[in-house]
Design a protein around this motif. Structure first.
Motif, short mmCIF file in Angstrom:
data_model
loop_
_atom_site.label_atom_id
_atom_site.label_comp_id
_atom_site.label_asym_id
_atom_site.label_seq_id
_atom_site.Cartn_x
_atom_site.Cartn_y
_atom_site.Cartn_z
N MET A 73 52.39 23.54 -8.17
CA MET A 73 51.69 22.28 -7.97
C MET A 73 52.65 21.16 -7.59
O MET A 73 52.21 20.13 -7.05
CB MET A 73 50.86 21.91 -9.19
N VAL A 74 53.94 21.32 -7.84
CA VAL A 74 54.92 20.32 -7.42
C VAL A 74 54.89 20.13 -5.90
O VAL A 74 55.10 19.01 -5.41
CB VAL A 74 56.34 20.71 -7.87
N SER A 88 39.82 30.15 -9.47
CA SER A 88 40.14 31.40 -10.18
C SER A 88 40.42 32.53 -9.20
O SER A 88 41.26 33.39 -9.47
CB SER A 88 38.99 31.78 -11.12
N GLU A 89 39.74 32.52 -8.05
CA GLU A 89 40.01 33.55 -7.04
C GLU A 89 41.42 33.39 -6.48
O GLU A 89 42.14 34.38 -6.28
CB GLU A 89 38.97 33.48 -5.93
N LEU A 90 41.82 32.15 -6.20
CA LEU A 90 43.20 31.92 -5.75
C LEU A 90 44.19 32.42 -6.81
O LEU A 90 45.20 33.06 -6.47
CB LEU A 90 43.43 30.41 -5.51
N ASP A 91 43.88 32.16 -8.06
CA ASP A 91 44.76 32.58 -9.15
C ASP A 91 44.74 34.10 -9.34
O ASP A 91 45.75 34.71 -9.69
CB ASP A 91 44.33 31.88 -10.44
N GLY A 149 51.17 33.98 1.97
CA GLY A 149 49.82 34.12 2.52
C GLY A 149 48.74 33.69 1.54
O GLY A 149 47.56 33.70 1.89
N HIS A 150 49.15 33.30 0.35
CA HIS A 150 48.19 32.86 -0.67
C HIS A 150 48.55 31.44 -1.12
O HIS A 150 49.72 31.13 -1.31
CB HIS A 150 48.21 33.79 -1.88
N ARG A 151 47.53 30.62 -1.32
CA ARG A 151 47.74 29.24 -1.77
C ARG A 151 47.95 29.19 -3.27
O ARG A 151 47.27 29.89 -4.03
CB ARG A 151 46.56 28.37 -1.37
N ASP A 152 48.87 28.34 -3.70
CA ASP A 152 49.07 28.17 -5.15
C ASP A 152 47.84 27.50 -5.77
O ASP A 152 47.43 26.42 -5.31
CB ASP A 152 50.30 27.31 -5.41
N PRO A 153 47.25 28.08 -6.79
CA PRO A 153 46.03 27.49 -7.37
C PRO A 153 46.28 26.14 -8.03
O PRO A 153 45.39 25.27 -8.02
CB PRO A 153 45.58 28.55 -8.40
N GLY A 154 47.46 25.93 -8.60
CA GLY A 154 47.76 24.63 -9.19
C GLY A 154 47.87 23.54 -8.15
O GLY A 154 47.43 22.39 -8.37
#
Length: 220
Positions: free
Chosen positions: A139-140, A37-40, A197-202
């Motif tokens: 997520m792909v 949730s933090e990533l999102d 700079g941010h990772r996709d949460p999916g």
């Protein structure tokens, strides 16, 4: 195009594996729900972890009285439960992935090629539902390298468990690659260059699920 899984062979993954996978997935998603949730929150709605944890909790409850005869029966139950309990984009995306995977695993057990077919069908479902492609920061970017690694491992004669481990490791590399990408799909795309700079949460949750599948196979 997805091909049907071949006949059962030594080390094939059966309904018991599928049930262990569901249990492992529910546990790991619950453990990492705050992190997801933090990533999102940084690039999206901020509810990916909580939504997915709620969905897999419902899957666990639905699985208890179930008596699945095939791997596909388990995956179909996961699909329909996630679709009805997980909000946002994650429910339809994962629901479609599990539903497509269920259609190619309507057998008591799957061998290495069957595992590849399962993952390939899941990727097809994600792409069909989300209309994303590699490089869009979704997520792909985790699923695609996972399927490629699974294909190579299966062709090399690896066991079903080894195919899943190869897929999970490739998914982790793919998820990490989203850190440097500009989001082109979903709410994150509104941020443009600020999504870098941010990772996709999916992609991150995909790694958790594939690692859960691999660990469940190791426990067989």
């Amino acid at each position: 195009m997805t091909t049907p899984p071949s006949s059962v062979s030594e080390g094939a993954l059966d309904v018991d594996w599928a049930r262990r996978f569901v249990a492992e997935a529910a546990a790991v998603v619950a453990e990492h729900r705050v992190e997801l949730s933090e990533l999102d929150r940084l690039i999206g709605d901020g509810d990916h972890g909580e939504n997915l944890a709620r969905g897999f909790s419902a899957v666990t409850a639905a699985m208890e009285p179930a008596e699945p005869a095939t791997v596909g029966d388990v995956l179909k139950l996961v699909a329909t439960t996630l679709m009805s309990t997980v909000g946002g984009a994650a429910g339809p995306l994962y629901g479609t992935a599990f539903l497509r995977a269920a259609k190619v695993t309507a057998v008591p057990a799957v061998d290495a090629q069957g595992v590849h077919s399962l993952l390939d069908a899941a990727l097809e479902g994600v792409v069909a539902r989300g209309k994303a492609q590699v490089g869009d920061k979704t997520m792909v970017d985790a699923w695609h390298p996972a399927v490629e690694a699974a294909s190579a491992a299966a062709e090399a004669g690896s066991s079903p468990a080894q195919v899943l481990r190869a897929a999970a490791e490739a998914a982790a590399v793919g998820a990490a690659s989203t850190d440097d990408l500009v989001a082109l799909k979903g709410r994150a795309s509104y941020l443009g260059e600020r999504s870098v700079g941010h990772r996709d949460p999916g992609a991150a949750s995909t790694v958790l699920l594939l690692d859960a599948a691999a660990r469940a196979a190791t426990d067989a």
